[in-house]
Write a protein that holds these residues in place. Structure first.
Motif, mmCIF file in Angstrom:
data_model
loop_
_atom_site.group_PDB
_atom_site.id
_atom_site.type_symbol
_atom_site.label_atom_id
_atom_site.label_comp_id
_atom_site.label_asym_id
_atom_site.label_seq_id
_atom_site.Cartn_x
_atom_site.Cartn_y
_atom_site.Cartn_z
ATOM 1 N N SER A 1 0.802 -1.249 0.035
ATOM 2 C CA SER A 1 0.012 0.106 -0.143
ATOM 3 C C SER A 1 0.873 1.041 -0.057
ATOM 4 O O SER A 1 2.099 1.181 0.468
ATOM 5 N N LEU A 2 0.170 2.414 -0.328
ATOM 6 C CA LEU A 2 1.186 3.831 -0.483
ATOM 7 C C LEU A 2 1.632 4.125 0.882
ATOM 8 O O LEU A 2 0.352 4.209 1.730
ATOM 9 N N GLY A 3 2.531 4.832 0.894
ATOM 10 C CA GLY A 3 2.776 5.328 2.161
ATOM 11 C C GLY A 3 2.870 6.965 1.897
ATOM 12 O O GLY A 3 1.994 7.511 1.119
ATOM 13 N N ARG A 4 3.811 7.452 2.611
ATOM 14 C CA ARG A 4 4.007 9.061 2.472
ATOM 15 C C ARG A 4 4.434 9.286 0.970
ATOM 16 O O ARG A 4 5.211 8.690 0.421
ATOM 17 N N VAL A 5 4.143 10.805 0.629
ATOM 18 C CA VAL A 5 4.705 11.291 -0.607
ATOM 19 C C VAL A 5 6.311 11.712 -0.189
ATOM 20 O O VAL A 5 6.297 12.483 0.618
ATOM 21 N N LYS A 6 7.070 11.019 -0.895
ATOM 22 C CA LYS A 6 8.615 11.384 -0.985
ATOM 23 C C LYS A 6 8.844 12.720 -1.649
ATOM 24 O O LYS A 6 9.397 13.628 -1.081
ATOM 25 N N THR A 7 8.524 12.605 -2.924
ATOM 26 C CA THR A 7 8.787 13.975 -3.735
ATOM 27 C C THR A 7 7.766 14.233 -4.817
ATOM 28 O O THR A 7 7.055 13.059 -5.064
ATOM 29 N N VAL A 8 7.596 15.167 -5.307
ATOM 30 C CA VAL A 8 6.231 15.608 -6.185
ATOM 31 C C VAL A 8 6.884 16.681 -7.049
ATOM 32 O O VAL A 8 7.326 17.675 -6.372
ATOM 33 N N SER A 9 6.993 16.524 -8.434
ATOM 34 C CA SER A 9 7.453 17.724 -9.106
ATOM 35 C C SER A 9 6.629 17.825 -10.445
ATOM 36 O O SER A 9 5.950 16.811 -11.049
ATOM 37 N N ASP A 10 6.633 19.099 -11.023
ATOM 38 C CA ASP A 10 5.635 19.345 -12.102
ATOM 39 C C ASP A 10 6.791 19.366 -13.460
ATOM 40 O O ASP A 10 7.500 20.067 -13.563
ATOM 41 N N SER A 11 6.412 18.258 -14.125
ATOM 42 C CA SER A 11 7.360 18.272 -15.240
ATOM 43 C C SER A 11 6.601 18.610 -16.655
ATOM 44 O O SER A 11 7.035 18.146 -17.585
ATOM 45 N N THR A 12 5.692 19.436 -16.411
ATOM 46 C CA THR A 12 4.998 19.966 -17.828
ATOM 47 C C THR A 12 5.979 20.835 -18.366
ATOM 48 O O THR A 12 6.780 21.621 -17.975
ATOM 49 N N VAL A 13 6.215 20.602 -19.736
ATOM 50 C CA VAL A 13 6.809 21.544 -20.807
ATOM 51 C C VAL A 13 6.213 22.960 -20.774
ATOM 52 O O VAL A 13 4.952 23.064 -21.033
ATOM 53 N N ASP A 14 6.903 23.909 -20.489
ATOM 54 C CA ASP A 14 6.332 25.185 -20.357
ATOM 55 C C ASP A 14 6.049 25.752 -21.704
ATOM 56 O O ASP A 14 6.875 26.595 -22.348
ATOM 57 N N TYR A 15 5.215 25.331 -22.554
ATOM 58 C CA TYR A 15 4.863 25.777 -23.794
ATOM 59 C C TYR A 15 3.345 25.882 -24.267
ATOM 60 O O TYR A 15 2.560 24.896 -24.025
ATOM 61 N N TYR A 16 2.970 27.028 -24.421
ATOM 62 C CA TYR A 16 1.478 27.425 -24.626
ATOM 63 C C TYR A 16 1.311 27.688 -26.017
ATOM 64 O O TYR A 16 1.367 28.869 -26.451
ATOM 65 N N PRO A 17 0.959 26.829 -27.143
ATOM 66 C CA PRO A 17 0.693 27.170 -28.549
ATOM 67 C C PRO A 17 -0.758 27.881 -28.521
ATOM 68 O O PRO A 17 -1.690 27.643 -27.936
ATOM 69 N N TYR A 18 -0.669 28.575 -29.441
ATOM 70 C CA TYR A 18 -2.140 29.328 -29.992
ATOM 71 C C TYR A 18 -2.506 28.234 -31.120
ATOM 72 O O TYR A 18 -1.946 27.937 -31.902
ATOM 73 N N ILE A 19 -3.716 27.924 -30.809
ATOM 74 C CA ILE A 19 -4.230 27.136 -31.641
ATOM 75 C C ILE A 19 -5.424 27.770 -32.509
ATOM 76 O O ILE A 19 -5.826 28.827 -32.411
ATOM 77 N N GLU A 20 -5.520 27.153 -33.713
ATOM 78 C CA GLU A 20 -6.418 27.837 -34.874
ATOM 79 C C GLU A 20 -5.448 28.192 -35.956
ATOM 80 O O GLU A 20 -4.267 28.494 -35.821
ATOM 81 N N ARG A 21 -5.913 27.988 -37.081
ATOM 82 C CA ARG A 21 -5.116 28.176 -38.320
ATOM 83 C C ARG A 21 -4.518 29.492 -38.335
ATOM 84 O O ARG A 21 -5.258 30.523 -37.993
ATOM 85 N N SER A 22 -3.456 29.914 -38.570
ATOM 86 C CA SER A 22 -2.801 31.530 -38.921
ATOM 87 C C SER A 22 -3.170 31.709 -40.274
ATOM 88 O O SER A 22 -3.003 31.038 -41.311
ATOM 89 N N TYR A 23 -3.439 33.021 -40.488
ATOM 90 C CA TYR A 23 -3.689 33.833 -41.725
ATOM 91 C C TYR A 23 -2.248 34.532 -41.996
ATOM 92 O O TYR A 23 -1.939 35.328 -41.003
ATOM 93 N N ALA A 24 -1.873 34.496 -43.073
ATOM 94 C CA ALA A 24 -0.918 35.373 -43.352
ATOM 95 C C ALA A 24 -0.738 35.705 -45.056
ATOM 96 O O ALA A 24 -1.247 34.825 -45.783
ATOM 97 N N GLY A 25 -0.271 36.816 -45.291
ATOM 98 C CA GLY A 25 -0.323 37.212 -46.848
ATOM 99 C C GLY A 25 -0.542 38.750 -46.697
ATOM 100 O O GLY A 25 -0.432 39.566 -45.790
ATOM 101 N N THR A 26 -1.193 39.277 -48.096
ATOM 102 C CA THR A 26 -1.618 40.553 -48.209
ATOM 103 C C THR A 26 -2.986 40.700 -48.223
ATOM 104 O O THR A 26 -3.738 39.725 -48.009
#
Length: 272
Positions: A217-242
């Motif tokens: 059975s689980l005991g105490r929490v020894k370590t905890v860490s946030d391993s999220t990649v710090d990247y936040y994408p803008y979603i939706e197609r990008s428009y580019a041109g004239t």
């Protein structure tokens, strides 16, 4: 179990040995130093002994077996921020006229944005460039000048994104370098916090399943860490041109869509 009791008995005897050693050391110091110096030295010895015992007790816990698990969660949030990069490019035979023409279009563009309800905090100059155009077939003779004014628009009025593009085009903007949809910072932070909660819960479920498979059975929490990649994408197609050919009779449509927010957590548990 017998070995553990022997170790426990030995650990109980150690304080008596240290007490005797401290007393003998203090008596030796009594013959050498003054009372103030003796007290300082004795206090230092006691502190060292206490540190030793703390390390001894915590070190026993380091032998505890452990199990590690990782949880990842992904949430989708409706976009509430639109970012556009617009360009105004003008040319003239001299630099002053090229700048003046660009200024007139820029002022007209700003007015059109204000009419749509945007204030000056929602748009700004991102870059401003002026350079001569040269005819290298005629030894680099300057033929005219170009001014490029790049304007960044960032607003939460995403429902008016198409109107904004139509408006800046009618005002004289002739380039669009990109349109993207994302999340405001407060929205992103709230979604990130919820994703972290879900990821942590998933990590615990995995750890419990592994421990159960081992008959533990689980005991105490020894370590905890946030391993999220710090990247936040803008979603939706990008428009580019004239924006050539886009005028008052044209209607640009946009679809904000949703943005994915992810979180990944690594947790190490003791098991018993």
């Amino acid at each position: 179990m017998v070995e553990a009791r022997k170790n426990s008995f030995k650990s109980l005897q150690r304080p008596r040995q240290f007490q005797k050693w401290i007393f003998n050391t203090y008596m030796k110091l009594d013959k050498i130093f003054t009372s103030d110096i003796k007290n300082l030295i004795a206090a230092g010895i006691v502190a060292a002994v206490l540190i030793f015992f703390v390390a001894l007790m915590t070190g026993a816990n380091d032998d505890e077996r452990s199990i590690s698990a990782q949880g990842t969660s992904a949430l989708r949030e409706s976009s509430d921020l639109v970012t556009m990069t617009i360009g105004i490019e003008t040319q003239a035979l001299n630099a002053r006229d090229a700048e003046q023409n660009n200024k007139e279009i820029s002022e007209k563009l700003y007015s059109s944005l204000q009419i749509l309800g945007l204030d000056s905090t929602e748009y700004k100059t991102e870059s401003y460039t002026i350079y001569p155009n040269k005819d290298w077939a005629r030894s680099g003779k300057i033929t005219d000048y170009t001014v490029i004014h790049t304007i960044r628009i960032e607003t939460d009025k995403i429902e008016r994104a198409g109107e904004i593009l139509d408006s800046v085009s009618s005002a004289g903007a002739n380039s669009i370098y990109g349109v993207s949809f994302g999340l405001k910072e407060e929205t992103r932070q709230k979604a990130q916090a919820e994703a972290l909660k879900q990821a942590t819960s998933l990590a615990r479920q995995k750890a419990e399943a592994m421990a159960s498979g081992l008959g533990k059975s689980l005991g105490r929490v020894k370590t905890v860490s946030d391993s999220t990649v710090d990247y936040y994408p803008y979603i939706e197609r990008s428009y580019a041109g004239t924006l050539d050919g886009v005028g008052e009779d044209s209607a640009i449509t946009t679809e904000p869509g949703t943005v994915e927010v992810t979180a990944s957590v690594s947790v190490v548990y003791g098991i018993r």
